[in-house]
Design an enzyme around this catalytic site. Structure first.
Site, PDB file in Angstrom:
ATOM      1  CG  ASP A 440       0.187   8.889   8.499  1.00  0.00           C
ATOM      2  OD1 ASP A 440      -0.561   8.308   7.689  1.00  0.00           O
ATOM      3  OD2 ASP A 440       1.334   9.321   8.192  1.00  0.00           O
ATOM      4  CG  ASP A 460       9.113   6.464  13.132  1.00  0.00           C
ATOM      5  OD1 ASP A 460       8.815   5.406  12.525  1.00  0.00           O
ATOM      6  OD2 ASP A 460      10.236   6.979  13.076  1.00  0.00           O
ATOM      7  CG  ASN A 487      -3.046   1.441   4.955  1.00  0.00           C
ATOM      8  OD1 ASN A 487      -3.114   1.008   3.805  1.00  0.00           O
ATOM      9  ND2 ASN A 487      -2.728   2.698   5.216  1.00  0.00           N
ATOM     10  CE1 TYR A 554       4.686  -2.443  -1.102  1.00  0.00           C
ATOM     11  CE2 TYR A 554       4.240  -3.993  -2.899  1.00  0.00           C
ATOM     12  CZ  TYR A 554       3.783  -3.102  -1.939  1.00  0.00           C
ATOM     13  OH  TYR A 554       2.444  -2.878  -1.809  1.00  0.00           O
ATOM     14  CE  LYS A 558       2.419  -4.173   1.465  1.00  0.00           C
ATOM     15  NZ  LYS A 558       1.422  -3.701   2.426  1.00  0.00           N
ATOM     16  CB  THR A 590      -2.563   6.349  -2.930  1.00  0.00           C
ATOM     17  OG1 THR A 590      -1.655   5.914  -3.935  1.00  0.00           O
ATOM     18  CG2 THR A 590      -3.634   5.290  -2.729  1.00  0.00           C
TER      19      THR A 590
END
Ligand code: ZN
Length: 657
Positions: A440, A460, A487, A554, A558, A590
């Site tokens: 992360d 990163d 993820n 986005y 995806k 989240t």
């Protein structure tokens, strides 16, 4: 060695059992005295039994407890008279002894008493302390160990020759101790094993232990065998990550199940592995009987697993023939490996096992180094090591240990692991026994879990060098890669195509698409070496089958990942790697969804927050955990025959259906 006894600390442990807990913990605090469940302590108390009669009870450390963290409940109450009578029996098998130890408890819920319980019973003194002190072992495990021990302690201890722990040892001590003890005797030395001290208070027994171990340390210092050389800084292992993963694959094959291979990277381990005499001093056997199981008979030198395996099989055949018992061979995989490039590596069925073996072997290195300086290291003879390795009690323990978790010995890498779905995936994988590396950009990742089977790396994903370095680190930590959970991703603020800045478009593509391409490319060779086949799970989105206006970047990113994974499934099937995607929608627990955003979105649709959260066909809220559990299952046997699937986890969406 300094006594850690502290009056005000001691006062917080009331009663004699309390004092027993306190000094047991003091012993446990020093890893050069006891390590990982090694060593044990006891106190003899008089109590009223159910008939109102006085009875002497030996409270002895129960199995499964560590001295460092032991509590009163960790001491098993045994009827002392029963133990004393057992010590007088001529014969008793260790399995019979285990049965008697369990049978003489006054509390049926107490843990199994230590196998050294009878020894504690026969020693005088209310409090008995027992350690496997490194300094003592450095002296006993030499050619002239016996005379050296007598020189160090004189008539303050009774010395017992090496006998395997268990009934025979207790029996021998019961016979020799009264014969050889004198007015100055305060302890007992078991050759190649450890030291007992005893006294009428917890403090006396504990401080005698410190005093005797200090005598051993001073003896070593006098013979220039105490100060350890300070090894030079460790050069980074030159072995490529695929070489490490290939080695782990061979070791897993020898073990018959996936194994963790941890490259320790310690300066001590490196220096030891490069000693010119490592082929002699490391190949004689473990330092004490309680190390046999954790480190196996001898470390593997270099990386030739087939040769190690053949040598182990020959050793087993020879010893088993001599023992004249019918035995099933344990797995012929090493637990410790010494390699000039990789240094010290340890192997375990779990990351915890590998970590314990590493702790033990670091102490073994110190012991061997000192014993060598003292005049020559000498381990137990091979038959004695074999007796411990194939001990009835150890075998019984092995067959009693239940079914391992589904991902035991396997390694997963999760991106975007510090929060939300990624964090939940880490938990679902840990729960199933995997060792997990979390990546992360958020530094909180390094502190997400403090346990040996988790490793957090700040990374990163848009920086190629950082990504490859993180993968390298993951492989050194656990030995390879079996599962990859892609993820990490961003969901930018809404923007229509006509108004969208190219900068935003590129940013979304860089993180959501390019980084995943890079990860897949860099992990392919590792996944190919996974003992049970590699698995990739991609956290996609409902936007793939049902895109929304204002989310062009986005949705396109995806959809592109979705297509990338389908191609990978075609290309990698021959490598036994399966890739599956899941498409979540409206996962509100989240970081993305603050209560404010949630309220405003609900209002936008004229719904209450609750209605908005369950606005799907099944009228059910979808949580990070729901997504993570499915992701973990996709790596498991349920999906063993499935690749390139796309499974929605969205409560049912009428646009997708
Ligand atoms: Zn012991």
């Amino acid at each position: 060695m300094k006594s850690l006894w502290n009056e005000s600390e001691a006062a917080q442990y009331p009663g004699e059992l309390g004092q027993r807990v306190y000094t047991s913990r003091l012993l446990g605090r020093d890893a050069s005295l006891v390590l990982h469940g090694g060593g044990n302590t006891s106190v003899k108390l008089r109590e009223k039994n159910i008939f109102g009669e006085d009875e002497d009870i030996l409270y002895v450390k129960g199995s499964g407890w560590d001295l460092e963290t032991i509590e009163a409940a960790g001491f098993s109450p045994c009827r002392l008279n029963h133990l004393l009578k057992l010590a007088k029996l001529g014969e008793l098998t260790d399995l019979q002894m285990a049965n008697e130890l369990k049978g003489c408890l006054t509390n049926s819920a107490a843990p199994m008493p230590s196998v050294e319980a009878i020894l504690h019973a026969i020693l005088p003194g209310k409090f008995v302390d027992h350690t496997h002190a490194d300094a003592l072992i450095s002296i006993t495990n030499t050619a002239t160990g016996l005379s050296r021990v007598q020189e160090v302690f004189g008539d303050r201890v009774v010395v017992i020759p090496y006998v395997m722990p268990g009934f025979k040892l207790a029996r021998l001590c019961a016979e020799l101790f009264p014969k050889n003890a004198g007015p100055r005797t305060v302890g007992l030395v078991l050759m190649n094993h450890g030291l007992f001290t005893f006294g009428d208070s917890a403090k006396v027994a504990y401080e005698l232990m410190i005093e005797l171990v200090t005598l051993a340390e001073s003896y070593l210092a006098k013979h220039k065998a105490w100060e350890l050389p300070s090894p030079a800084m460790v050069p980074a292992p030159r072995a490529a990550r695929t070489e490490i993963a290939a080695l782990r694959k061979d070791i897993s094959a020898a073990m018959g199940v996936p194994a963790i291979l941890a490259v320790q990277g310690s300066a001590t381990g490196h220096a030891f592995a490069r000693r010119s005499d490592v082929g002699v001093i490391s190949q004689q056997g473990p330092a004490t009987p309680d190390h046999v199981i954790r480190t196996k008979r001898i470390p593997m030198l270099g990386r030739d697993v087939a040769a190690f395996r053949a040598a182990y099989e020959a050793y087993f055949a020879a010893c088993a023939a001599k023992a004249g018992r019918k035995l099933t061979m344990l797995d012929p995989a090493p637990r410790v490996l010494l390699d000039p490039e990789l240094g010290l590596c340890t192997i375990g069925r779990t990351a915890k096992e590998a970590a314990i073996s590493a702790d033990i072997y670091h102490h073994t290195i110190d012991i061997i180094t000192r014993a060598t300086a003292l005049g020559g290291w000498r381990a137990l003879p091979a038959e004695d090591i074999f007796d411990v390795e194939y001990w009835d009690l150890e075998q019984a323990k092995l067959s009693a240990s239940g079914k391992p978790p589904v991902f035991a010995g396997e390694i997963a890498l999760v991106t975007g692991a510090a929060s939300g779905i990624g964090k939940a995936c880490v938990e679902s994988l840990l729960k199933r026994g995997a060792a997990v590396v979390g990546l992360d950009v958020n530094p909180a990742i390094t502190k997400l879990h403090c346990r040996p089977d988790f490793h957090g790396i700040v990374c990163d994903l848009t920086q190629e060098a950082g990504v490859t370095a993180a993968i390298e680190e993951a492989v050194r930590k656990f030995g390879g890669l079996d599962m990859l959970v892609l993820n990490a991703g961003i969901f930018p603020p809404g923007a229509s195509i006509a108004d969208m800045k190219a900068e935003l478009w590129h940013k979304v593509m860089t993180i959501n698409l390019d980084a995943n391409f890079l990860l897949l490319r860099e992990c392919h060779a590792l996944l190919k070496l996974a003992p049970n086949g590699g698995r990739v799970v991609v956290i996609g989105s409902k936007n793939v089958p049902a895109p929304g206006p204002g989310a062009a970047a986005y949705s396109a990113s995806k959809a592109a990942v979705n297509q990338l994974v389908r191609v990978a499934a075609l290309e990698w099937g021959k490598d036994r790697i399966r890739l599956n995607s899941l498409h979540p929608n409206m996962v509100f627990d989240t970081a993305l969804w603050t209560p404010e955003i949630l309220a405003s979105r609900a209002k936008h649709y004229g719904l209450t927050v609750e209605e908005y959260k369950t606005n799907n066909v099944l009228k059910t809220a979808v949580s990070s955990r729901d997504v993570a559990e499915l992701a973990a299952e996709m790596c498991g046997p349920l999906f063993a025959k499935t690749t390139a699937s796309q499974v929605p986890v969205d409560g049912g969406n009428d646009r997708v259906i």
